[in-house]
Design a protein around this motif. Sequence first.
Motif, PDB file in Angstrom:
ATOM      1  N   ALA A   1       0.992  -1.104  -0.216  1.00  0.00           N
ATOM      2  CA  ALA A   1      -0.054  -0.154  -0.105  1.00  0.00           C
ATOM      3  C   ALA A   1       0.757   1.200  -0.015  1.00  0.00           C
ATOM      4  CB  ALA A   1      -0.858   0.152   1.067  1.00  0.00           C
ATOM      5  N   THR A   2       0.381   2.425  -0.190  1.00  0.00           N
ATOM      6  CA  THR A   2       1.070   3.691  -0.312  1.00  0.00           C
ATOM      7  C   THR A   2       1.240   4.271   1.150  1.00  0.00           C
ATOM      8  OG1 THR A   2      -0.872   5.023  -0.321  1.00  0.00           O
ATOM      9  CG2 THR A   2      -0.121   4.237  -2.670  1.00  0.00           C
ATOM     10  N   PRO A   3       2.213   4.894   1.373  1.00  0.00           N
ATOM     11  CA  PRO A   3       2.477   5.486   2.675  1.00  0.00           C
ATOM     12  C   PRO A   3       1.215   6.244   3.105  1.00  0.00           C
ATOM     13  CG  PRO A   3       4.348   6.011   1.349  1.00  0.00           C
ATOM     14  CD  PRO A   3       3.322   5.325   0.180  1.00  0.00           C
ATOM     15  N   ASP A   4       0.384   6.860   2.347  1.00  0.00           N
ATOM     16  CA  ASP A   4      -0.764   7.592   2.738  1.00  0.00           C
ATOM     17  C   ASP A   4      -1.872   6.470   3.479  1.00  0.00           C
ATOM     18  OD1 ASP A   4       0.256  10.181   2.374  1.00  0.00           O
ATOM     19  OD2 ASP A   4      -0.377  10.132   0.308  1.00  0.00           O
ATOM     20  N   GLU A   5      -1.852   5.486   2.724  1.00  0.00           N
ATOM     21  CA  GLU A   5      -2.951   4.545   2.932  1.00  0.00           C
ATOM     22  C   GLU A   5      -2.383   4.014   4.299  1.00  0.00           C
ATOM     23  OE1 GLU A   5      -4.667   2.272  -0.973  1.00  0.00           O
ATOM     24  OE2 GLU A   5      -2.601   2.390  -0.868  1.00  0.00           O
ATOM     25  N   VAL A   6      -1.068   3.674   4.586  1.00  0.00           N
ATOM     26  CA  VAL A   6      -0.858   2.962   5.908  1.00  0.00           C
ATOM     27  C   VAL A   6      -0.877   4.036   6.927  1.00  0.00           C
ATOM     28  CG1 VAL A   6       1.317   2.216   6.872  1.00  0.00           C
ATOM     29  CG2 VAL A   6       0.770   1.373   4.700  1.00  0.00           C
ATOM     30  N   TYR A   7      -0.670   5.401   6.509  1.00  0.00           N
ATOM     31  CA  TYR A   7      -0.729   6.450   7.579  1.00  0.00           C
ATOM     32  C   TYR A   7      -2.284   6.503   8.119  1.00  0.00           C
ATOM     33  CZ  TYR A   7      -0.714  10.922   9.915  1.00  0.00           C
ATOM     34  OH  TYR A   7      -0.707  12.031  10.692  1.00  0.00           O
ATOM     35  N   ALA A   8      -3.083   6.402   7.135  1.00  0.00           N
ATOM     36  CA  ALA A   8      -4.632   6.554   7.516  1.00  0.00           C
ATOM     37  C   ALA A   8      -4.928   5.633   8.391  1.00  0.00           C
ATOM     38  CB  ALA A   8      -5.599   6.188   6.098  1.00  0.00           C
ATOM     39  N   VAL A   9      -4.405   4.346   8.439  1.00  0.00           N
ATOM     40  CA  VAL A   9      -4.564   3.337   9.538  1.00  0.00           C
ATOM     41  C   VAL A   9      -3.844   3.689  10.812  1.00  0.00           C
ATOM     42  CG1 VAL A   9      -4.249   1.062  10.150  1.00  0.00           C
ATOM     43  CG2 VAL A   9      -5.313   1.774   8.024  1.00  0.00           C
ATOM     44  N   VAL A  10      -2.792   3.950  10.855  1.00  0.00           N
ATOM     45  CA  VAL A  10      -1.971   4.100  12.104  1.00  0.00           C
ATOM     46  C   VAL A  10      -2.461   5.368  13.070  1.00  0.00           C
ATOM     47  CG1 VAL A  10       0.022   2.675  11.390  1.00  0.00           C
ATOM     48  CG2 VAL A  10       0.155   5.287  11.116  1.00  0.00           C
TER      49      VAL A  10
ATOM     50  N   THR B   1      -3.721  -4.934  20.726  1.00  0.00           N
ATOM     51  CA  THR B   1      -3.378  -4.501  22.258  1.00  0.00           C
ATOM     52  C   THR B   1      -3.831  -3.199  22.536  1.00  0.00           C
ATOM     53  OG1 THR B   1      -1.278  -3.284  21.085  1.00  0.00           O
ATOM     54  CG2 THR B   1      -1.141  -5.922  21.400  1.00  0.00           C
ATOM     55  N   ILE B   2      -4.406  -2.523  21.767  1.00  0.00           N
ATOM     56  CA  ILE B   2      -5.114  -1.271  22.298  1.00  0.00           C
ATOM     57  C   ILE B   2      -6.751  -1.258  22.127  1.00  0.00           C
ATOM     58  CG2 ILE B   2      -5.405   1.487  22.155  1.00  0.00           C
ATOM     59  CD1 ILE B   2      -2.466   1.616  21.141  1.00  0.00           C
ATOM     60  N   VAL B   3      -7.288  -1.420  23.023  1.00  0.00           N
ATOM     61  CA  VAL B   3      -8.760  -2.264  23.088  1.00  0.00           C
ATOM     62  C   VAL B   3      -9.611  -0.835  23.565  1.00  0.00           C
ATOM     63  CG1 VAL B   3      -8.002  -4.317  23.730  1.00  0.00           C
ATOM     64  CG2 VAL B   3      -8.616  -2.678  25.488  1.00  0.00           C
ATOM     65  N   GLU B   4      -9.161   0.299  23.795  1.00  0.00           N
ATOM     66  CA  GLU B   4     -10.088   1.603  24.055  1.00  0.00           C
ATOM     67  C   GLU B   4      -9.174   2.706  23.871  1.00  0.00           C
ATOM     68  OE1 GLU B   4     -12.213   2.972  27.985  1.00  0.00           O
ATOM     69  OE2 GLU B   4     -12.360   0.941  27.557  1.00  0.00           O
TER      70      GLU B   4
ATOM     71  N   VAL C   1       2.865  -8.273  16.400  1.00  0.00           N
ATOM     72  CA  VAL C   1       1.372  -8.601  16.112  1.00  0.00           C
ATOM     73  C   VAL C   1       0.518  -7.454  15.598  1.00  0.00           C
ATOM     74  CG1 VAL C   1      -0.758  -9.111  17.512  1.00  0.00           C
ATOM     75  CG2 VAL C   1       1.655 -10.390  17.957  1.00  0.00           C
ATOM     76  N   VAL C   2       0.939  -6.047  16.099  1.00  0.00           N
ATOM     77  CA  VAL C   2       0.191  -5.073  15.646  1.00  0.00           C
ATOM     78  C   VAL C   2       0.598  -4.764  14.316  1.00  0.00           C
ATOM     79  CG1 VAL C   2       0.015  -2.412  15.980  1.00  0.00           C
ATOM     80  CG2 VAL C   2      -0.126  -4.127  18.063  1.00  0.00           C
ATOM     81  N   ASN C   3       1.876  -4.823  13.916  1.00  0.00           N
ATOM     82  CA  ASN C   3       2.440  -4.718  12.406  1.00  0.00           C
ATOM     83  C   ASN C   3       1.378  -5.707  11.561  1.00  0.00           C
ATOM     84  OD1 ASN C   3       4.530  -3.137  13.573  1.00  0.00           O
ATOM     85  ND2 ASN C   3       6.169  -4.519  13.078  1.00  0.00           N
TER      86      ASN C   3
ATOM     87  N   ALA D   1      -1.452  -6.743  12.105  1.00  0.00           N
ATOM     88  CA  ALA D   1      -2.955  -6.243  12.146  1.00  0.00           C
ATOM     89  C   ALA D   1      -3.046  -5.131  11.364  1.00  0.00           C
ATOM     90  CB  ALA D   1      -3.252  -5.827  13.635  1.00  0.00           C
ATOM     91  N   ILE D   2      -2.000  -4.265  11.251  1.00  0.00           N
ATOM     92  CA  ILE D   2      -2.160  -2.934  10.376  1.00  0.00           C
ATOM     93  C   ILE D   2      -1.768  -3.140   8.891  1.00  0.00           C
ATOM     94  CG2 ILE D   2      -0.381  -1.067   9.580  1.00  0.00           C
ATOM     95  CD1 ILE D   2       0.470  -0.658  12.511  1.00  0.00           C
ATOM     96  N   ALA D   3      -1.209  -4.264   8.629  1.00  0.00           N
ATOM     97  CA  ALA D   3      -0.994  -4.566   7.177  1.00  0.00           C
ATOM     98  C   ALA D   3      -2.602  -5.356   6.816  1.00  0.00           C
ATOM     99  CB  ALA D   3      -0.084  -5.691   6.950  1.00  0.00           C
ATOM    100  N   GLN D   4      -3.136  -6.048   7.863  1.00  0.00           N
ATOM    101  CA  GLN D   4      -4.513  -6.612   7.394  1.00  0.00           C
ATOM    102  C   GLN D   4      -5.466  -5.470   7.245  1.00  0.00           C
ATOM    103  OE1 GLN D   4      -5.002  -9.803   7.188  1.00  0.00           O
ATOM    104  NE2 GLN D   4      -7.246  -9.534   6.646  1.00  0.00           N
ATOM    105  N   ARG D   5      -5.539  -4.492   8.290  1.00  0.00           N
ATOM    106  CA  ARG D   5      -6.505  -3.411   8.117  1.00  0.00           C
ATOM    107  C   ARG D   5      -6.273  -2.831   6.803  1.00  0.00           C
ATOM    108  NH1 ARG D   5     -11.041  -1.646  11.068  1.00  0.00           N
ATOM    109  NH2 ARG D   5     -11.132   0.540  10.728  1.00  0.00           N
ATOM    110  N   VAL D   6      -4.990  -2.269   6.297  1.00  0.00           N
ATOM    111  CA  VAL D   6      -4.859  -1.826   5.088  1.00  0.00           C
ATOM    112  C   VAL D   6      -5.303  -2.480   3.972  1.00  0.00           C
ATOM    113  CG1 VAL D   6      -2.886  -1.008   3.414  1.00  0.00           C
ATOM    114  CG2 VAL D   6      -2.873  -0.356   5.901  1.00  0.00           C
TER     115      VAL D   6
END
Length: 176
Positions: A13-22, A34-37, A133-135, A137-142
């Motif tokens: 994905a592009t940096p903008d697409e990844v940034y939109a998630v993080v 790992t961040i539930v709330e 694990v979060v990495n 999950a980020i890739a999956q979300r993107v």
Amino acid sequence: MRHQIRTQIDIDATPDEVYAVVADVAAYPEWNPTIVETDGHGRLGEKLRLRMQPTQGGGMTFRPTVTEAEPGVAFEWLGRLGVPGLFDGRHRFELTDLGDGRTRLVHGESFSGLLVRPLRRMLDDGTAHDFEVVNAAIAQRVAERRGVGAHRRPGPEAPTGRSADAPEPGRAAGLV
């Protein structure tokens, strides 16, 4: 004492697409294991409220301040346990354009303060594992946002060790 944890993943994905998630802190509970709330939107200078539940150990709520929010480049916050200098963590997502619609995400945290030495083993084991694990999950979300779909675990229909519709090994869910 200072200590640093650094992980990385290449994402299709592009940096903008990844940034939109993080940087979409409000959506973390939907995908971040790992961040539930959360309370906050990820704007520069904003004080967030994040409820962290590591894969090992007990949860805690902390209130970091967003110190960098540059779309397509980096998202960072600084959190403290109690008073400054006791245990401070600068959490950072840094994005590098690899070209061809791919991004390298460097996900890490720099720790400083009096409690770093006694907590170092926990940081090296549990925290580093959770970042990996979060990495993923980020890739999956993107991938989901791009409409690529979820990477499935190998099933009986894929005796080769990957699903018939999965991308090449090392590229599934953006993993390299």
